[in-house]
Design a protein around this motif. Structure first.
Motif, PDB file in Angstrom:
ATOM      1  N   UNK A  93       0.824  -1.212   0.000  1.00  0.00           N
ATOM      2  CA  UNK A  93       0.000   0.000   0.000  1.00  0.00           C
ATOM      3  C   UNK A  93       0.858   1.262   0.000  1.00  0.00           C
ATOM      4  N   UNK A  94       1.992   1.225   0.717  1.00  0.00           N
ATOM      5  CA  UNK A  94       2.907   2.376   0.718  1.00  0.00           C
ATOM      6  C   UNK A  94       3.453   2.621  -0.687  1.00  0.00           C
ATOM      7  N   UNK A  95       3.833   1.536  -1.361  1.00  0.00           N
ATOM      8  CA  UNK A  95       4.335   1.659  -2.731  1.00  0.00           C
ATOM      9  C   UNK A  95       3.293   2.255  -3.660  1.00  0.00           C
ATOM     10  N   UNK A  96       2.051   1.808  -3.524  1.00  0.00           N
ATOM     11  CA  UNK A  96       0.967   2.318  -4.369  1.00  0.00           C
ATOM     12  C   UNK A  96       0.744   3.810  -4.137  1.00  0.00           C
ATOM     13  N   UNK A  97       0.758   4.226  -2.880  1.00  0.00           N
ATOM     14  CA  UNK A  97       0.551   5.639  -2.557  1.00  0.00           C
ATOM     15  C   UNK A  97       1.662   6.498  -3.171  1.00  0.00           C
ATOM     16  N   UNK A  98       2.904   6.033  -3.067  1.00  0.00           N
ATOM     17  CA  UNK A  98       4.036   6.789  -3.608  1.00  0.00           C
ATOM     18  C   UNK A  98       3.943   6.874  -5.134  1.00  0.00           C
ATOM     19  N   UNK A  99       3.587   5.759  -5.794  1.00  0.00           N
ATOM     20  CA  UNK A  99       3.431   5.765  -7.248  1.00  0.00           C
ATOM     21  C   UNK A  99       2.344   6.763  -7.655  1.00  0.00           C
ATOM     22  N   UNK A 125       8.432   4.113  -5.295  1.00  0.00           N
ATOM     23  CA  UNK A 125       7.159   3.428  -5.034  1.00  0.00           C
ATOM     24  C   UNK A 125       7.084   2.089  -5.733  1.00  0.00           C
ATOM     25  N   UNK A 126       7.586   2.052  -6.969  1.00  0.00           N
ATOM     26  CA  UNK A 126       7.548   0.804  -7.723  1.00  0.00           C
ATOM     27  C   UNK A 126       8.425  -0.260  -7.075  1.00  0.00           C
ATOM     28  N   UNK A 127       9.575   0.140  -6.530  1.00  0.00           N
ATOM     29  CA  UNK A 127      10.463  -0.818  -5.861  1.00  0.00           C
ATOM     30  C   UNK A 127       9.762  -1.455  -4.668  1.00  0.00           C
TER      31      UNK A 127
END
Length: 409
Positions: A93-99, A125-127
C-alpha cells in the motif's frame, strides 16, 4: 561459492495445474501489478511528444527511464528490511501511494528535469510494490510457487502491453494524460488491496527481520551473482529497445502505442505458455542463452535497418516473445539459485538488474546524438551477446538450477 545444497525448496515452471484457482487477495495483487507495470511502458508512446513540447533532447528524455530504474535499483536493497518490519500489506500500500503521488505530480510538471526527478520518486514506489508483490503472490497463492511466478510474470506482461496502448491513447490528448491516468488507476488498486488482502499480521513476508546487508550477503553466492550480472547486461538491450526505439519508428502516439502493445502481448503470452515448454525441452540455462542470442540478433538487425520502418516495427514486436520467455526463465532460476530466502534473493538480483536498466537509456540517447541512430542498437546487441557469454562461461556455478528441474545440463 554456492556449491552447498539449497535448503529453499526448488521450483519448476512446469508443476501442478490450477493457476486460475486463486484467492481474491492474489487477484487483487495481480491487478495492482498490472497497473504498476503499466508505468514501465506507459511513457514509450509519448517520449517524442515530451521531447518536442518540453524542448528536450533524446538523451534528456531517456533520463525518464534512467531515474526510474536507478532509484528502483537502490530501493530494492531496503525493501526486504521494510517488509519484514511492517508486513507485506503495508509495504504494498505504501508503494501504491508513492506511485500515485509522483505520477500525479509528473502530470502537472512543466520541465524535463522536474519530470525526471518525479520519475525517480515513482521508481521508489515501484520498488516497494514490485519486490513485495512477487513474495505476496507466492505466499498467498494456492497453486504452488511455480505457477505463482508465472502469474506474476503474466501481470508484468499485461501491464507492459496495456501501458503503451493507454499511454498512446491518453498521450494523443496530452503528454500529461498518461501520468494522471496511472495515478487514478493506482487509487483503484489501493482500494482493491485494502479490501481484499488479509490483515498485515497474517501475511508477513519473512519470519525474522531482514538486515539492510542481507542482499549484499546474498550476492556472495556465485550463482545469484551470475544471474544478476547477466540480467544487468541483457537489460542494456531491453531498455535500449524500450527507451530509444520510439525515436526511430517515426510514428505518432497511437502508432507507437499499437507497436508496443504487440510487443507486450507477445511478452505476456510467451512468459506464461512458452517458457515452461522451453524449460522442459532444453533446460533453463540453454533456453535463456537461446532467447538472449536471438534477442541480440534482433537488436543487430534494428541497427542495420534502422531507417527501414517495417523492419524496426517487426523487430520490436518479435523481441517481446524473446523477452517474455527469458523473463520467466531467469526469474525462476533466481528463485532456485542460492540457499537464501527468496525475498532477499529477489532484492539482490533486482538491484543488479535495474542498474543495467538505469545506464542503458541515457547511453542510447547520447550515442545517437554523438554518432547516429544505429549505434545504440549495435551497443545494445553487444551487451546482450556479452550476457550470453557470461552465463555460458559461469555454467559450472549455475548448473544446479537445471539439475533441480530434471537433469538438463
Amino acid at each position: 561459492m554456492s556449491s552447498r545444497p539449497n535448503p529453499v525448496p526448488n521450483i519448476s515452471i512446469a508443476e501442478q495445474p490450477g493457476i486460475l484457482k486463486q484467492p481474491k487477495a492474489v487477484w487483487a495483487v495481480f491487478f495492482a501489478c498490472i497497473i504498476a507495470f503499466m508505468g514501465l511502458g506507459l511513457v514509450d508512446p509519448i517520449l517524442p511528444a515530451i521531447a518536442g513540447q518540453l524542448n528536450a533532447s533524446p538523451s534528456e528524455v531517456t533520463l525518464l527511464f534512467t531515474s526510474y530504474n536507478a532509484v528502483m535499483a537502490v530501493a530494492m536493497l531496503v525493501t526486504g528490511a521494510i517488509t519484514s518490519r511492517i508486513g507485506m500489506k503495508k509495504t504494498l500500500l505504501s508503494g501504491i501511494v508513492i506511485i500515485a503521488l509522483f505520477s500525479a505530480l509528473g502530470g502537472f510538471s512543466n520541465g524535463i528535469w522536474e519530470l525526471v526527478a518525479l520519475r525517480g520518486g515513482w521508481g521508489l514506489g515501484n520498488a516497494l510494490f514490485v519486490a513485495t508483490a512477487l513474495t505476496a503472490i507466492v505466499t498467498l497463492s494456492n497453486s504452488g510457487n511455480a505457477k505463482a511466478i508465472i502469474l506474476y510474470e503474466a501481470a508484468i506482461g499485461l501491464g507492459i502491453s496495456v501501458g503503451p496502448l493507454i499511454g498512446g491513447w491518453l498521450g494523443a490528448i496530452s503528454w500529461r494524460g498518461p501520468f494522471l491516468g496511472v495515478a487514478t488507476l493506482m487509487v483503484i488498486a489501493f482500494i482493491g488491496l485494502t479490501t481484499l488482502m488479509p490483515k498485515a499480521n497474517t501475511v508477513q513476508a519473512t519470519q525474522k527481520k531482514s538486515s539492510l546487508l542481507d542482499p549484499f550477503r546474498a550476492l556472495k553466492h556465485r550463482s545469484l551473482l551470475v544471474f544478476g550480472i547477466a540480467a544487468a547486461l541483457y537489460n542494456f538491450g531491453f531498455f535500449t529497445l524500450l527507451a530509444f526505439a520510439p525515436f526511430v519508428l517515426g510514428l505518432d502516439e497511437h502508432g507507437l502505442g499499437f507497436v508496443f502493445l504487440g510487443w507486450g502481448i507477445l511478452l505476456a503470452i510467451t512468459s506464461v505458455f512458452m517458457a515452461p515448454k522451453l524449460q522442459q525441452w532444453f533446460g533453463t540455462v540453454k533456453s535463456m542463452c537461446m532467447m538472449l542470442t536471438l534477442f541480440a540478433l534482433v537488436l543487430l538487425s534494428m541497427g542495420i535497418w534502422t531507417s527501414t520502418q517495417w523492419v524496426v516495427i517487426a523487430a520490436v514486436v518479435f523481441a517481446g516473445a524473446l523477452l517474455g520467455n527469458n523473463n520467466t526463465l531467469i526469474t525462476t532460476a533466481v528463485m532456485n539459485a542460492s540457499p537464501v530466502e527468496r525475498p532477499t534473493a529477489s532484492a539482490a538480483y533486482s538491484f543488479l538488474r535495474f542498474l543495467g536498466g538505469a545506464i542503458a537509456p541515457y547511453l542510447a540517447g547520447k550515442l545517437s546524438e554523438i554518432y547516429n541512430s544505429s549505434v545504440p542498437f549495435y551497443v545494445g546487441a553487444a551487451f546482450v551477446f556479452l550476457s550470453v557469454l557470461f552465463i555460458w562461461g559461469n555454467k559450472k556455478h549455475i548448473h544446479h538450477v537445471d539439475a533441480a528441474e530434471g537433469g538438463h545440463e
